[in-house]
Design a protein around this motif. Structure first.
Motif, PDB file in Angstrom:
ATOM      1  N   ASN A   8      56.677  43.482 -54.257  1.00  0.00           N
ATOM      2  CA  ASN A   8      55.677  43.949 -53.289  1.00  0.00           C
ATOM      3  C   ASN A   8      55.037  45.260 -53.757  1.00  0.00           C
ATOM      4  OD1 ASN A   8      54.128  44.219 -51.024  1.00  0.00           O
ATOM      5  ND2 ASN A   8      55.807  44.607 -49.620  1.00  0.00           N
ATOM      6  N   ARG A   9      55.857  46.178 -54.269  1.00  0.00           N
ATOM      7  CA  ARG A   9      55.346  47.468 -54.740  1.00  0.00           C
ATOM      8  C   ARG A   9      54.421  47.287 -55.944  1.00  0.00           C
ATOM      9  NH1 ARG A   9      60.750  50.366 -55.714  1.00  0.00           N
ATOM     10  NH2 ARG A   9      59.470  51.670 -57.088  1.00  0.00           N
ATOM     11  N   ILE A  10      54.812  46.435 -56.872  1.00  0.00           N
ATOM     12  CA  ILE A  10      53.990  46.208 -58.064  1.00  0.00           C
ATOM     13  C   ILE A  10      52.622  45.653 -57.670  1.00  0.00           C
ATOM     14  CG2 ILE A  10      53.746  44.778 -60.145  1.00  0.00           C
ATOM     15  CD1 ILE A  10      56.786  45.081 -60.524  1.00  0.00           C
ATOM     16  N   ILE A  11      52.616  44.660 -56.785  1.00  0.00           N
ATOM     17  CA  ILE A  11      51.349  44.071 -56.346  1.00  0.00           C
ATOM     18  C   ILE A  11      50.520  45.100 -55.580  1.00  0.00           C
ATOM     19  CG2 ILE A  11      50.330  42.315 -54.831  1.00  0.00           C
ATOM     20  CD1 ILE A  11      52.725  40.510 -55.570  1.00  0.00           C
ATOM     21  N   SER A  12      51.179  45.906 -54.749  1.00  0.00           N
ATOM     22  CA  SER A  12      50.470  46.917 -53.958  1.00  0.00           C
ATOM     23  C   SER A  12      49.818  47.975 -54.836  1.00  0.00           C
ATOM     24  CB  SER A  12      51.439  47.588 -52.973  1.00  0.00           C
ATOM     25  OG  SER A  12      51.996  46.648 -52.090  1.00  0.00           O
ATOM     26  N   PHE A  13      50.436  48.252 -56.005  1.00  0.00           N
ATOM     27  CA  PHE A  13      49.905  49.287 -56.894  1.00  0.00           C
ATOM     28  C   PHE A  13      48.983  48.721 -57.970  1.00  0.00           C
ATOM     29  CE2 PHE A  13      53.236  51.924 -55.058  1.00  0.00           C
ATOM     30  CZ  PHE A  13      52.627  53.175 -55.037  1.00  0.00           C
ATOM     31  N   ALA A  14      48.570  47.457 -57.820  1.00  0.00           N
ATOM     32  CA  ALA A  14      47.590  46.894 -58.755  1.00  0.00           C
ATOM     33  C   ALA A  14      46.309  47.706 -58.708  1.00  0.00           C
ATOM     34  CB  ALA A  14      47.314  45.436 -58.397  1.00  0.00           C
ATOM     35  N   TYR A  15      45.645  47.800 -59.852  1.00  0.00           N
ATOM     36  CA  TYR A  15      44.506  48.719 -59.987  1.00  0.00           C
ATOM     37  C   TYR A  15      43.293  48.269 -59.169  1.00  0.00           C
ATOM     38  CZ  TYR A  15      41.316  51.976 -62.258  1.00  0.00           C
ATOM     39  OH  TYR A  15      40.411  52.978 -62.510  1.00  0.00           O
ATOM     40  N   ASN A  16      43.073  46.952 -59.071  1.00  0.00           N
ATOM     41  CA  ASN A  16      41.938  46.452 -58.290  1.00  0.00           C
ATOM     42  C   ASN A  16      42.263  45.061 -57.749  1.00  0.00           C
ATOM     43  OD1 ASN A  16      41.464  44.583 -60.422  1.00  0.00           O
ATOM     44  ND2 ASN A  16      40.197  46.077 -61.495  1.00  0.00           N
ATOM     45  N   LYS A  55      45.365  42.463 -58.533  1.00  0.00           N
ATOM     46  CA  LYS A  55      46.254  42.088 -57.438  1.00  0.00           C
ATOM     47  C   LYS A  55      46.361  40.567 -57.326  1.00  0.00           C
ATOM     48  CE  LYS A  55      46.913  42.755 -52.445  1.00  0.00           C
ATOM     49  NZ  LYS A  55      46.374  43.405 -51.225  1.00  0.00           N
ATOM     50  N   THR A  56      45.235  39.871 -57.433  1.00  0.00           N
ATOM     51  CA  THR A  56      45.229  38.410 -57.358  1.00  0.00           C
ATOM     52  C   THR A  56      46.017  37.806 -58.510  1.00  0.00           C
ATOM     53  OG1 THR A  56      43.020  38.549 -56.370  1.00  0.00           O
ATOM     54  CG2 THR A  56      43.731  36.394 -57.135  1.00  0.00           C
ATOM     55  N   LEU A  57      45.842  38.351 -59.701  1.00  0.00           N
ATOM     56  CA  LEU A  57      46.556  37.864 -60.881  1.00  0.00           C
ATOM     57  C   LEU A  57      48.067  37.990 -60.706  1.00  0.00           C
ATOM     58  CD1 LEU A  57      46.573  36.905 -63.856  1.00  0.00           C
ATOM     59  CD2 LEU A  57      46.294  39.296 -64.524  1.00  0.00           C
ATOM     60  N   LEU A  58      48.526  39.152 -60.238  1.00  0.00           N
ATOM     61  CA  LEU A  58      49.961  39.368 -60.043  1.00  0.00           C
ATOM     62  C   LEU A  58      50.512  38.461 -58.950  1.00  0.00           C
ATOM     63  CD1 LEU A  58      50.035  43.274 -60.260  1.00  0.00           C
ATOM     64  CD2 LEU A  58      50.694  41.649 -62.031  1.00  0.00           C
ATOM     65  N   CYS A  59      49.752  38.296 -57.856  1.00  0.00           N
ATOM     66  CA  CYS A  59      50.171  37.403 -56.774  1.00  0.00           C
ATOM     67  C   CYS A  59      50.338  35.974 -57.278  1.00  0.00           C
ATOM     68  CB  CYS A  59      49.152  37.418 -55.635  1.00  0.00           C
ATOM     69  SG  CYS A  59      49.145  38.909 -54.642  1.00  0.00           S
ATOM     70  N   LEU A  60      49.392  35.534 -58.093  1.00  0.00           N
ATOM     71  CA  LEU A  60      49.425  34.160 -58.590  1.00  0.00           C
ATOM     72  C   LEU A  60      50.621  33.926 -59.510  1.00  0.00           C
ATOM     73  CD1 LEU A  60      47.483  31.495 -58.789  1.00  0.00           C
ATOM     74  CD2 LEU A  60      47.251  32.312 -61.126  1.00  0.00           C
ATOM     75  N   ILE A  61      50.822  34.833 -60.468  1.00  0.00           N
ATOM     76  CA  ILE A  61      51.925  34.658 -61.423  1.00  0.00           C
ATOM     77  C   ILE A  61      53.249  34.584 -60.689  1.00  0.00           C
ATOM     78  CG2 ILE A  61      53.190  35.727 -63.330  1.00  0.00           C
ATOM     79  CD1 ILE A  61      50.564  36.893 -64.308  1.00  0.00           C
TER      80      ILE A  61
END
Length: 384
Positions: free
Chosen positions: A205-213, A217-223
């Motif tokens: 959750n923290r990694i996705i929340s700290f995505a740059y844009n 964020k969408t890329l991390l959520c998908l993977i």
């Protein structure tokens, strides 16, 4: 835009009659956290550097960890073998040899090797050919490969996977050339049986929340939500997303196999928001000119998000896939379904997640907890 981290400079010094490996960089809280927590380094108030006892293992570990976060200058602590390997990059191959390597690349493509395998094998064969050229080897003999293996893989302490890839690449090059040279007797080290790095739900959750844009964020959520390999994520097309059945069609994945994986409701909502803003045409993740996102771009997306989230574990895009599988297992999903979702050929590959599942470990009762401890009062002379 995030400020790049400063260069880390490694050196050797004597401190309190002990040879140490010093780790120096301009003031950086993020790198200081890595040095202290990930490497266990100590701070020298007099030298104003972090340090560890000097050893080849410590040097390799510092290089492996620090290179994930910042540029590293290790020129002052390189061995002769390492300097030789570094200087090999400056060797210019003759045109005839370059043409031969290009024909080898095309030969591998006709054998339907994946793009990543072709790229890896060709780069290793280029390095091998530079070695031949620098050593003035005009003919391939049975002793050349073991000598190359020792000088440029074993001595510089290249990883086990690198060594096996190099030998496999050279074998393919020999097969292409039609040269019968027995290299199967080279001693290959056994692969280390390392457990995958797994994130907690909070860390994901923290990694996705700290995505740059929003795209990152969408890329991390998908993977994470689909258990994607890096190559699968960048090859995903808009037409592969089935929002009616809540499935994603992964085509020609590893081993050229198709499979379906889950489409999360939350990931779908984020994906729709992303598509409205970025309007991709063919591939879900496209660069500025409509080309596919590169593997390096995905790795950088993860690296930036992990650094911003303050997580010091060694996290790669594949760590999100490992975490997806482990969390499914902890939620009670049958291993056979996890195997299908991940596209594993063998259930043995999927079984590794039973070793990293916190839930499974927590259910095991520690035998020490079954003991009735002696609670009798201590004698007076021991009562302190």
């Amino acid at each position: 835009m995030q400020t790049p981290l400063p260069t880390v400079v490694l050196d050797r010094a004597v401190h309190r009659n002990q040879t140490i490996l010093t780790i120096a960089f301009e003031r950086s809280r993020a790198l200081a956290t890595v040095a202290q927590q990930a490497l266990g380094a100590k701070w020298s108030q007099t030298r104003k550097v972090w340090y560890l006892p000097y050893s080849q293992n410590n040097k390799a570990q510092v290089l492996a960890v620090m290179q994930r976060y910042a540029p590293v200058d290790a020129s002052r602590v390189q061995s002769k073998a390492e300097k030789d390997a570094h200087n090999m990059h400056d060797v210019v191959l003759p045109e005839a040899m370059r043409d031969e390597i290009d024909r080898f690349r095309k030969w591998m493509l006709t054998k339907r090797y994946s793009d990543s395998t072709v790229t890896t094998y060709v780069s290793l064969v280029v390095f091998f050919c530079k070695y031949l050229h620098k050593r003035h080897c005009t003919a391939l003999t049975p002793m050349i490969v073991p000598r190359f293996n020792y000088e440029f893989i074993v001595l510089p302490r290249k990883s086990i996977s690198y060594q096996n890839q190099a030998i496999n690449a050279i074998k393919q090059f020999f097969e292409y050339r039609g040269i019968e040279v027995e290299i199967g007797e080279i001693e290959r080290p056994k692969r280390e049986k390392k457990l995958p790095v797994v994130l907690s739900l909070d860390e994901v959750n923290r990694i996705i929340s700290f995505a740059y844009n929003l795209r990152h964020k969408t890329l991390l959520c998908l993977i994470y939500s689909g258990g994607f390999r890096l190559s699968e994520a960048i090859n995903l097309k808009l037409a592969d997303i089935d929002s009616q059945r809540m499935l994603i069609h992964i085509k020609a994945a590893k081993g050229r196999k198709d499979r379906y994986t889950l489409l999360s409701q939350k990931a779908l909502a984020i994906m729709r928001e992303y598509c409205n803003v970025y309007t991709p045409k063919v591939y879900l993740f496209e660069g500025p000119n409509g080309e596919r996102y590169s593997p390096r771009s995905v790795q950088n997306v993860v690296k930036v998000a992990v650094t911003r989230a303050g997580i010091t574990k060694h996290i790669t895009p594949h760590s999100l896939r490992h975490s997806f599988a482990t969390h499914l297992l902890e939620n009670g999903t049958d291993l056979r379904y996890i195997q299908n979702l991940l596209g594993h050929n063998s259930p043995k590959t999927t079984m590794i997640y039973t070793h990293v599942s916190e839930m499974a470990v927590q259910k095991i009762r520690n035998p020490f907890d079954t003991m009735e401890l002696n609670t009798q009062p201590l004698p007076d002379h021991l009562n302190f």
